[in-house]
Design a protein around this motif. Structure first.
Motif, PDB file in Angstrom:
ATOM      1  N   SER A   1       0.838  -1.205   0.000  1.00 30.44           N
ATOM      2  CA  SER A   1       0.000   0.000   0.000  1.00 30.44           C
ATOM      3  C   SER A   1       0.870   1.250   0.000  1.00 30.44           C
ATOM      4  CB  SER A   1      -0.899   0.022   1.239  1.00 30.44           C
ATOM      5  OG  SER A   1      -1.489   1.300   1.363  1.00 30.44           O
TER       6      SER A   1
ATOM      7  N   THR B   1       1.574  -8.467  -5.930  1.00 32.92           N
ATOM      8  CA  THR B   1       0.185  -8.754  -6.330  1.00 32.92           C
ATOM      9  C   THR B   1      -0.377  -7.641  -7.205  1.00 32.92           C
ATOM     10  OG1 THR B   1      -0.644  -7.710  -4.312  1.00 32.92           O
ATOM     11  CG2 THR B   1      -0.357 -10.106  -4.275  1.00 32.92           C
ATOM     12  N   GLN B   2       0.233  -6.467  -7.140  1.00 36.10           N
ATOM     13  CA  GLN B   2      -0.331  -5.328  -7.884  1.00 36.10           C
ATOM     14  C   GLN B   2       0.186  -5.233  -9.319  1.00 36.10           C
ATOM     15  OE1 GLN B   2      -0.691  -1.516  -5.717  1.00 36.10           O
ATOM     16  NE2 GLN B   2      -0.075  -2.624  -3.899  1.00 36.10           N
TER      17      GLN B   2
ATOM     18  N   GLY C   1       2.239  -7.872  -0.837  1.00 31.08           N
ATOM     19  CA  GLY C   1       0.783  -7.941  -0.863  1.00 31.08           C
ATOM     20  C   GLY C   1       0.215  -7.786   0.534  1.00 31.08           C
ATOM     21  N   GLY C   2      -1.086  -7.632   0.587  1.00 28.11           N
ATOM     22  CA  GLY C   2      -1.745  -7.378   1.862  1.00 28.11           C
ATOM     23  C   GLY C   2      -2.222  -8.654   2.523  1.00 28.11           C
TER      24      GLY C   2
ATOM     25  N   ALA D   1      -7.751  -2.485   5.372  1.00 27.97           N
ATOM     26  CA  ALA D   1      -7.167  -3.779   5.028  1.00 27.97           C
ATOM     27  C   ALA D   1      -6.088  -4.139   6.045  1.00 27.97           C
ATOM     28  CB  ALA D   1      -6.576  -3.736   3.625  1.00 27.97           C
TER      29      ALA D   1
ATOM     30  N   GLY E   1      -8.708  -8.216   3.272  1.00 31.39           N
ATOM     31  CA  GLY E   1      -9.008  -7.258   2.210  1.00 31.39           C
ATOM     32  C   GLY E   1     -10.247  -6.406   2.402  1.00 31.39           C
TER      33      GLY E   1
ATOM     34  N   ASP F   1      -5.768 -10.448   0.019  1.00 29.90           N
ATOM     35  CA  ASP F   1      -5.256  -9.889  -1.222  1.00 29.90           C
ATOM     36  C   ASP F   1      -4.799 -11.019  -2.163  1.00 29.90           C
ATOM     37  OD1 ASP F   1      -4.158  -8.220  -3.138  1.00 29.90           O
ATOM     38  OD2 ASP F   1      -2.379  -7.699  -1.955  1.00 29.90           O
TER      39      ASP F   1
END
Lengths: 270, 318
Positions: free
Chosen positions: A12, A51-52, A174-175, A261, A178, A230
């Motif tokens: 993030s 993941t993004q 990644g998170g 999140a 979610g 995520d």
């Protein structure tokens, strides 16, 4: 072992762009501790999966030797832009492309001026390696790849590094849970949005800390589904593939929210 | 300022392959052509747009995804090089565009008044998504009409499809109010593919049309069913079927642009004009137009000599 360190970190932009916000301090401090651990592990390269960075056709690997610029996040554009300066281990990246392709997973390198680098990759590299000391191999998250395929790719990437006699650090970006706040909040009051999510996150973090991989394997699918993790927690699959599946515990350097999140900075004991 | 109106809506999908096939000077990669029926469809849409003489083009793109609210481009001049993260081999496009910030702000305000979370994007370094750019290039390659760019809030994916599309309906109604209040003559662009089942590997020569075909026969049949209903003006039936279409054809209209556009136009039971249909890496793409001027639901363009101040918006922005 080729992997000398391994980390799971959030991508993030909030923690990079507003590091002094109290609810986000634990993550920022966790990144600081993880950055020291990464530096001490002295890798030749970092195998990073975000993941993004979304792919849909192939397994994509970044192969441009140097990536520089300033990125504005699609959602958090009001918080400013994120400068980046990333070095890529192109020899290892191209070797990964070929090795993954040879394993039957369609794979391509990307080497284009101004290719859009995702927020997660930038956040992780800025906070884990602020001086850009370590070259990266960056892999995309193909939406159609499951955890097993992701693990297999990471396993191949580590084996490829071994062939090149390189020690690698492994990073999954990644998170955790979610559930997010869908409206603006007072950021000083940010928290994990759902109690159930918070409970799930803490339970999984405890399993990771203890290295209880059996129970983790038994629960991770339920966790991913019930806590809306995520991308189904594929960033953990990346790490586990790269380190051969097993680890001896983990240290949670920081846990906290990212606009509702769940987020954590985790260092795995190898 | 008042009496603005929507003069047309277009279903205007954004496969970057169409730009690649056309070989405009702005795009670095060069092709031998490809996807001609869809590109010819856009040629017909361009001619129609030319006659409509809008002040502004509003585009809702599924590739500007936002989690917190519906966002609107709010920087008057944006430029840069857009590289498609999925097809960087096909789309590396240098763009410059002008934003109708006044209308964007009005849309944002009206959306907020209707209870949506709505935000302006004010960062001049923002990278405009390739969906917005592709749709705009294909409909108006001259780039001489100001635009309003609208993000796709992820509500249809985060919530249920129905809840998410309810938000898009509200967004559409807010957009219409803003257009009316600001006096604009507006064209709406829904940047959506229909059936979105696609290939998982790209042919070595992407423009080799001997390799192009629908990925899914069921998806193709769904597309034909929906297009036929749209051609007949059976809008209510289309929207009754929309959730099923989305589920069974993996249709990209889930992201909201199609619903946003029809809500803004008031869901007219108006036959849509199909300019063309074709597949791109297996996905179904239709270029369609709902011309509210031809239907008598909006006024014709005023000739420049008689326009007085009426022609000023687009001209002032250029």
């Amino acid at each position: 072992m080729t992997a000398v360190s391994a980390f799971l970190v959030p991508g993030s932009p909030l923690h990079l762009l507003r590091p002094d916000n109290p609810p986000w301090r634990p993550i920022v401090a966790g990144f600081e501790r993880a950055a020291r651990a990464l530096a001490m592990s002295r890798p030749d390269a970092v195998l990073l999966y975000s993941t993004q960075w979304i792919a849909v056709l192939d397994a994509l690997w970044q192969a441009r030797p140097r990536l520089t610029g300033a990125h504005v996040d699609e959602n958090w554009h009001d918080l400013g832009d994120m400068a980046f300066d990333i070095r890529v281990d192109t020899d290892l990246a191209e070797a990964c492309v070929n090795a993954v392709k040879a394993a039957g997973i369609s794979s391509k390198s990307v080497d284009y001026d101004q290719f859009p680098i995702d927020s997660g990759t930038i956040v992780a590299t800025r906070l884990l390696d602020p001086d850009s000391r370590f070259p990266l191999v960056i892999a995309a998250n193909n939406l159609y790849h499951d955890a097993a395929t992701t693990m297999r790719m990471a396993e191949i990437a580590t084996a490829t590094a071994r062939v090149q006699n390189k020690k690698v650090a492994v990073v999954g970006v990644g998170g955790l849970s979610g559930t997010v706040f869908r409206e603006p909040i007072a950021i000083a009051e940010d928290r994990v949005a759902a109690e159930k999510d918070d409970s799930w996150n803490r339970r999984i973090l405890r399993l990771l800390e203890k290295g209880e991989t059996g129970r983790l394997d038994a629960e991770v699918d339920d966790y991913a589904r019930e806590a809306r993790v995520d991308m189904g927690f594929k960033h953990l699959a990346w790490i586990r593939g790269a380190i051969g599946g097993r680890f001896f515990g983990a240290r949670v350097h920081g846990y906290g929210p990212a606009h509702g999140a769940g987020a954590a900075v985790i260092e795995f004991r190898l | 300022m008042a009496n603005g109106e929507i003069v047309a809506g277009f279903l205007a999908p954004h496969p970057p392959h169409l730009v690649y096939g056309e070989n405009p000077p702005q795009n670095e990669p060069k092709s031998e052509g490809g996807w001609e029926p869809l590109r010819w469809a856009y040629e017909r849409a361009r001619e129609s747009l030319d006659q409509l003489q809008p002040d502004v083009l509003l585009v809702h793109s599924p590739h500007w995804i936002t989690q917190v609210g519906h966002h609107f481009l709010g920087v008057r001049h944006l430029s840069g090089k857009s590289v498609d993260p999925i097809f960087p081999n096909l789309f590396r496009y240098t763009f410059e565009l002008e934003v109708d910030v006044e209308l964007a702000e009005a849309c944002c305000e009206k959306a907020a008044q209707r209870g949506l979370t709505a935000m302006m994007m004010r960062n001049p370094k923002f990278r405009v998504d390739y969906g917005t750019i592709t749709t705009l290039h294909m409909i108006r390659p001259q780039w001489d009409i100001p635009i309003v760019g609208i993000s796709a809030n992820n509500s249809p994916y985060y919530l249920t499809t129905e809840e998410g599309l309810d938000e898009m309906d509200t967004l559409g109604k807010a957009t219409r109010e803003a257009i009316e209040a600001t006096g604009r003559r507006a064209v709406l662009l829904a940047s959506n593919t229909l059936c979105h089942w696609h290939f998982h590997e790209e042919p070595d020569t992407p423009e080799d049309m001997s390799r192009e075909h629908p990925q899914s026969y069921d998806g193709y049949k769904w597309d034909m069913r929906m297009i036929e209903l749209l051609r007949q003006g059976k809008t209510a039936e289309v929207f009754r079927l929309l959730p099923q279409f989305i589920d069974e054809a993996f249709a990209e209209v889930k992201s909201g642009a199609f619903t946003w556009m029809f809500a803004a136009m008031g869901y007219p039971e108006l036959p849509g004009e199909l300019h063309g249909y074709g597949t791109v890496i297996g996905t179904g793409n239709a270029v369609m137009e709902w011309n509210l001027v031809k239907a008598g639901l909006a006024g014709a363009a005023v000739p420049p000599s008689a326009a007085g101040g009426r022609e000023s918006y687009a001209g002032a922005m250029r």
